[in-house]
Every structure is written in C-alpha cells, then in structure tokens.
Design a protein around this motif. Structure first.
Motif, mmCIF file in Angstrom:
data_model
loop_
_atom_site.group_PDB
_atom_site.id
_atom_site.type_symbol
_atom_site.label_atom_id
_atom_site.label_comp_id
_atom_site.label_asym_id
_atom_site.label_seq_id
_atom_site.Cartn_x
_atom_site.Cartn_y
_atom_site.Cartn_z
ATOM 1 N N ARG A 1 -27.541 -5.271 31.222
ATOM 2 C CA ARG A 1 -27.759 -6.683 31.540
ATOM 3 C C ARG A 1 -26.637 -7.545 30.969
ATOM 4 O O ARG A 1 -26.174 -8.494 31.612
ATOM 5 C CB ARG A 1 -29.099 -7.145 30.970
ATOM 6 C CG ARG A 1 -29.452 -8.585 31.343
ATOM 7 C CD ARG A 1 -30.713 -9.063 30.657
ATOM 8 N NE ARG A 1 -31.824 -8.191 30.926
ATOM 9 C CZ ARG A 1 -32.584 -7.624 30.001
ATOM 10 N NH1 ARG A 1 -32.338 -7.828 28.722
ATOM 11 N NH2 ARG A 1 -33.591 -6.854 30.328
ATOM 12 N N SER A 2 -26.162 -7.220 29.775
ATOM 13 C CA SER A 2 -25.089 -7.969 29.155
ATOM 14 C C SER A 2 -23.812 -7.924 29.978
ATOM 15 O O SER A 2 -23.110 -8.928 30.126
ATOM 16 C CB SER A 2 -24.816 -7.409 27.748
ATOM 17 O OG SER A 2 -23.706 -8.026 27.148
ATOM 18 N N ARG B 1 -24.442 -9.837 33.381
ATOM 19 C CA ARG B 1 -24.517 -11.292 33.127
ATOM 20 C C ARG B 1 -23.130 -11.923 33.163
ATOM 21 O O ARG B 1 -22.931 -12.992 33.737
ATOM 22 C CB ARG B 1 -25.156 -11.528 31.765
ATOM 23 C CG ARG B 1 -25.225 -13.006 31.337
ATOM 24 C CD ARG B 1 -25.437 -13.123 29.843
ATOM 25 N NE ARG B 1 -24.283 -12.633 29.093
ATOM 26 C CZ ARG B 1 -24.364 -12.028 27.899
ATOM 27 N NH1 ARG B 1 -25.540 -11.821 27.331
ATOM 28 N NH2 ARG B 1 -23.254 -11.628 27.289
ATOM 29 N N ASP B 2 -22.162 -11.241 32.531
ATOM 30 C CA ASP B 2 -20.819 -11.816 32.437
ATOM 31 C C ASP B 2 -19.936 -11.491 33.624
ATOM 32 O O ASP B 2 -18.994 -12.229 33.915
ATOM 33 C CB ASP B 2 -20.143 -11.338 31.150
ATOM 34 C CG ASP B 2 -20.676 -12.043 29.917
ATOM 35 O OD1 ASP B 2 -21.280 -13.122 30.076
ATOM 36 O OD2 ASP B 2 -20.496 -11.523 28.809
ATOM 37 N N THR C 1 -35.155 -5.282 33.878
ATOM 38 C CA THR C 1 -33.863 -4.709 34.256
ATOM 39 C C THR C 1 -34.000 -3.199 34.412
ATOM 40 O O THR C 1 -34.368 -2.505 33.457
ATOM 41 C CB THR C 1 -32.780 -5.006 33.201
ATOM 42 O OG1 THR C 1 -32.579 -6.423 33.132
ATOM 43 C CG2 THR C 1 -31.465 -4.322 33.555
#
Length: 283
Positions: free
Chosen positions: A156-157, A160-161, A192
């Motif tokens: 997810r990190s 996200r970016d 997720t």
C-alpha cells in the motif's frame, strides 16, 4: 539463473552484506564479459526473458531501499556512486547490458531523496519496485495477522506514492518465511489484497529456470554479492559465477524469442511448462 542480492553500496562497508561502488562496478563488468543481460524479478517469475539470443539472464536485486542504492542529485539523476548510478554507467558503456533491476523497498524508502520522488523516478526509468514489507519485519515471529499486514501495508505504501504500480515481487526480510509459507504469496489486510508471483529468500545458490518443475514461487533462492573467501565463500556471487562460467552448472541461455522456450532434445530434459504465449521448441 543467478539472482544476485545486494544491500548497501558504501565506500567503507559496515558488514559482510555491503559492497563498495568499485566492487559493484567490477561485478557488473564481469557479468558483461560473461554474456549476461539483466532482467527484472518480475521478468524471471513470469518467464518473460526478452534478451538477445545467446545471452544469459541475470536478476539484480537490492534490499532495504537505502540512500546508498538510490540518491537523486540536484540534476534529478542518480548520484555517481549510488548503486543505480553505477549500474547506469555500466549500461551506458555496454549498451547490450541493460540498466534493469528490482529494488525491494520498505516504508520511508530512500529517505534522503524522499520515497515518492525516488519511487516515481524508478518507475519512470524502467526499474521494478518490489515489496520488502513495511517495517522489515521477521514474518515468522509476527503471527499470521501481523505478517499479512506487513506485506499488505508495504504494498500500500508503494502504490500510494506511485499509483498504478503492479507490486508482484516480495523479498522476505532476513530470508525468513512466514508460517505457512504461501502466506507470502497471497493474502489481504485492512482492505489491501496482495498476490505475489515471486517470493525471494536470502543468499544461497542460483535459481532454477522459471520453466523447471523445481521452480517454487514461494521460495526463490538468491546469491549474496560477495568475494569467494571466508567461511561463506561457497554462498558468494564470486563462487557461483565461477561455477556457471566453468560449465559446472548449465546456464539459462536465451534463444532470442520470449514467446517460446527452446531446449536440447538430446539431453532428455524437458521444461515443465511452456512460455506464456508460445510453445516448447526442441532443437
């Protein structure tokens, strides 16, 4: 097929897992001389080996998303002695040797540059972004729910970016598998879902062909980049590259056609599966 594992690239290495920029360049130059062409972990997992006929694939992987691997300078390009800076320089000097690699990242990746800026640059320039869990967690000690959360939150990190990134490769922190091992392949947490095509261990030995019956997507071995000396010499890249170049192990050799798998009919060996878009082709 060698899947090489790197960590920090430092002028003064702090551990046996670190290499200097000069070490890295020397090893990449060796790969050039011995006919290797880099592919990503994702290419390997799917068997999409799109390199010239006669070339040997190699997978370059970098763990932990440190500044020594990628730091962007004021010009927006990787600094000279960063791992990606060295790799791109070798590729410029040897155009057949492509600047391809998979970087397995944790949360707060490439802190000096900033995660979003660094990951955006990597994706734009053709590098694969892989998952190394959010906090570099020991998945065997995390319990099932926390292990799933670490993998899902790491993915997810990244997304996200860098929206739209297809995160399908996971390197296990410390090379330790969760229980059960296939938890690293598929699962979900907090909305997720993840579905990894390949899960990577810590340094050991060359990986099997992705078409071999022995290919296990939940436990892909890697070779630690290191000189052939000391108590772990037989696990080093110098040792295994020597074994491969001497013909003591059969190297995967490309037929130049990513849609087919060629194999020697007179050995009795037959791939366990076909290429994604084609057939087996004996010669």
């Amino acid at each position: 097929m060698p899947v090489l594992m790197y960590h920090q690239i430092l002028n003064r290495p702090k551990s046996a897992y670190d290499r200097t920029p000069e070490d890295l360049r020397a090893e990449l130059e060796r790969l050039v001389r011995e006919g290797y062409v880099p592919v990503t972990a994702g290419d390997y997992e799917t068997g999409h080996i799109d390199i010239p006929a006669g070339a040997h694939p190699v997978v370059l992987t970098f763990d932990d998303s440190t500044d020594s691997q990628l730091r962007l300078g004021a010009d927006g390009q990787p600094t000279k002695n960063s791992a990606i800076g060295v790799l791109r320089a070798v590729a410029r000097d040897h155009p057949r040797f492509k600047a391809r690699a998979t970087l397995f990242v944790n949360g707060d990746a490439f802190a000096a540059t900033g995660q979003k800026k660094a990951l955006t640059w990597l994706k734009k320039n053709g590098f694969e972004i892989g998952n190394h869990t959010l906090d570099h967690a020991n998945l065997a000690q995390s319990g099932t729910a926390k292990a799933r959360a670490q993998i899902a939150e790491g993915q997810r990190s990244i997304v996200r970016d860098v929206p739209g990134t297809d995160v399908r490769s996971l390197a296990l922190p410390y090379g330790i598998q969760p229980e059960p091992a296939d938890l690293a392949l598929t699962g979900s947490a907090s909305g997720t879902a993840y579905k990894n095509r390949g899960v990577y261990l810590v340094g050991a030995n060359p990986a099997p062909s992705p078409y071999a019956d022995s290919f296990d997507p939940a436990a892909i071995p890697r070779i630690r980049s290191a000189p052939a000396k000391g108590k772990d010499a037989n696990y080093s890249s110098a040792h295994w590259l020597g074994q491969l170049s001497a013909g003591k192990l059969a190297r995967y050799t490309s037929d130049g056609d990513p849609d087919h798998v060629s194999y020697p009919k007179d050995t009795g060996a037959r791939p366990g599966k076909t290429a994604p878009k084609g057939d087996l082709r004996p010669y």
